[in-house]
Scaffold this motif. Structure first.
Motif, PDB file in Angstrom:
ATOM      1  N   MET A   1       0.811  -1.187   0.000  1.00  0.00           N
ATOM      2  CA  MET A   1       0.000   0.000   0.000  1.00  0.00           C
ATOM      3  C   MET A   1       0.859   1.256   0.000  1.00  0.00           C
ATOM      4  O   MET A   1       0.479   2.259  -0.588  1.00  0.00           O
ATOM      5  CB  MET A   1      -0.918  -0.053   1.230  1.00  0.00           C
ATOM      6  N   ARG A   2       2.001   1.173   0.679  1.00  0.00           N
ATOM      7  CA  ARG A   2       2.893   2.326   0.756  1.00  0.00           C
ATOM      8  C   ARG A   2       3.485   2.651  -0.617  1.00  0.00           C
ATOM      9  O   ARG A   2       3.622   3.824  -0.981  1.00  0.00           O
ATOM     10  CB  ARG A   2       3.981   2.039   1.766  1.00  0.00           C
ATOM     11  N   VAL A   3       3.814   1.649  -1.387  1.00  0.00           N
ATOM     12  CA  VAL A   3       4.364   1.838  -2.734  1.00  0.00           C
ATOM     13  C   VAL A   3       3.308   2.494  -3.622  1.00  0.00           C
ATOM     14  O   VAL A   3       3.608   3.375  -4.433  1.00  0.00           O
ATOM     15  CB  VAL A   3       4.833   0.486  -3.319  1.00  0.00           C
ATOM     16  N   PHE A   4       2.070   2.065  -3.479  1.00  0.00           N
ATOM     17  CA  PHE A   4       0.975   2.642  -4.252  1.00  0.00           C
ATOM     18  C   PHE A   4       0.791   4.132  -3.941  1.00  0.00           C
ATOM     19  O   PHE A   4       0.601   4.951  -4.840  1.00  0.00           O
ATOM     20  CB  PHE A   4      -0.313   1.858  -3.969  1.00  0.00           C
ATOM     21  N   ALA A   5       0.873   4.504  -2.666  1.00  0.00           N
ATOM     22  CA  ALA A   5       0.744   5.907  -2.264  1.00  0.00           C
ATOM     23  C   ALA A   5       1.895   6.744  -2.813  1.00  0.00           C
ATOM     24  O   ALA A   5       1.698   7.875  -3.278  1.00  0.00           O
ATOM     25  CB  ALA A   5       0.681   6.008  -0.749  1.00  0.00           C
ATOM     26  N   VAL A   6       3.105   6.202  -2.785  1.00  0.00           N
ATOM     27  CA  VAL A   6       4.266   6.913  -3.326  1.00  0.00           C
ATOM     28  C   VAL A   6       4.115   7.081  -4.835  1.00  0.00           C
ATOM     29  O   VAL A   6       4.391   8.152  -5.399  1.00  0.00           O
ATOM     30  CB  VAL A   6       5.580   6.180  -2.955  1.00  0.00           C
ATOM     31  N   ALA A   7       3.642   6.038  -5.506  1.00  0.00           N
ATOM     32  CA  ALA A   7       3.456   6.099  -6.960  1.00  0.00           C
ATOM     33  C   ALA A   7       2.404   7.150  -7.307  1.00  0.00           C
ATOM     34  O   ALA A   7       2.574   7.939  -8.255  1.00  0.00           O
ATOM     35  CB  ALA A   7       3.068   4.734  -7.501  1.00  0.00           C
ATOM     36  N   LEU A   8       1.307   7.172  -6.571  1.00  0.00           N
ATOM     37  CA  LEU A   8       0.268   8.178  -6.811  1.00  0.00           C
ATOM     38  C   LEU A   8       0.781   9.597  -6.541  1.00  0.00           C
ATOM     39  O   LEU A   8       0.451  10.534  -7.268  1.00  0.00           O
ATOM     40  CB  LEU A   8      -0.961   7.890  -5.957  1.00  0.00           C
ATOM     41  N   THR A   9       1.580   9.754  -5.497  1.00  0.00           N
ATOM     42  CA  THR A   9       2.147  11.064  -5.190  1.00  0.00           C
ATOM     43  C   THR A   9       3.081  11.526  -6.302  1.00  0.00           C
ATOM     44  O   THR A   9       3.042  12.693  -6.709  1.00  0.00           O
ATOM     45  CB  THR A   9       2.906  11.026  -3.843  1.00  0.00           C
ATOM     46  N   LEU A  10       3.910  10.615  -6.806  1.00  0.00           N
ATOM     47  CA  LEU A  10       4.808  10.963  -7.922  1.00  0.00           C
ATOM     48  C   LEU A  10       4.018  11.300  -9.181  1.00  0.00           C
ATOM     49  O   LEU A  10       4.338  12.252  -9.900  1.00  0.00           O
ATOM     50  CB  LEU A  10       5.793   9.836  -8.195  1.00  0.00           C
ATOM     51  N   LEU A  11       2.981  10.535  -9.447  1.00  0.00           N
ATOM     52  CA  LEU A  11       2.126  10.809 -10.604  1.00  0.00           C
ATOM     53  C   LEU A  11       1.455  12.172 -10.465  1.00  0.00           C
ATOM     54  O   LEU A  11       1.411  12.961 -11.416  1.00  0.00           O
ATOM     55  CB  LEU A  11       1.071   9.714 -10.765  1.00  0.00           C
TER      56      LEU A  11
END
Length: 94
Positions: free
Chosen positions: A1-11
């Motif tokens: 879930m943490r990777v998904f949040a980081v990916a969304l933040t970068l996007l």
């Protein structure tokens, strides 16, 4: 879930960068809007000048008074029997 949040933040950060700094972004919009404003002012000035020219053309077509006035002012023409006086003010003397 943490990777998904980081990916969304970068996007989200990439999309924000494109929105503000990218091609056709906010910065381009503001510069084009400024150019449009300047061009509209130029167009308004040209429109006013054209209207003045059309009025002068109509005046020249309709009456001889305008032609006589223009000849006297621009060419310095004087009728027979007239005396022409030129008065020079203080600001025009060299």
């Amino acid at each position: 879930m943490r990777v998904f949040a980081v990916a969304l933040t970068l996007l989200f950060a990439c999309l924000q960068y494109d929105l503000w700094m990218g091609k056709n972004g906010i910065a381009d919009y503001r510069s084009v809007a400024g150019e449009i404003e300047v061009q509209q002012q130029v167009n308004n000035n040209l429109h006013v000048r054209n209207q003045e020219m059309f009025a002068e053309i109509d005046d020249l077509r309709q009456g001889l008074d305008a032609i006589e006035e223009r000849a006297r002012h621009e060419l310095g023409m004087v009728k027979d029997g007239e005396t022409f006086y030129r008065i020079i003010g203080e600001e025009n003397r060299s």
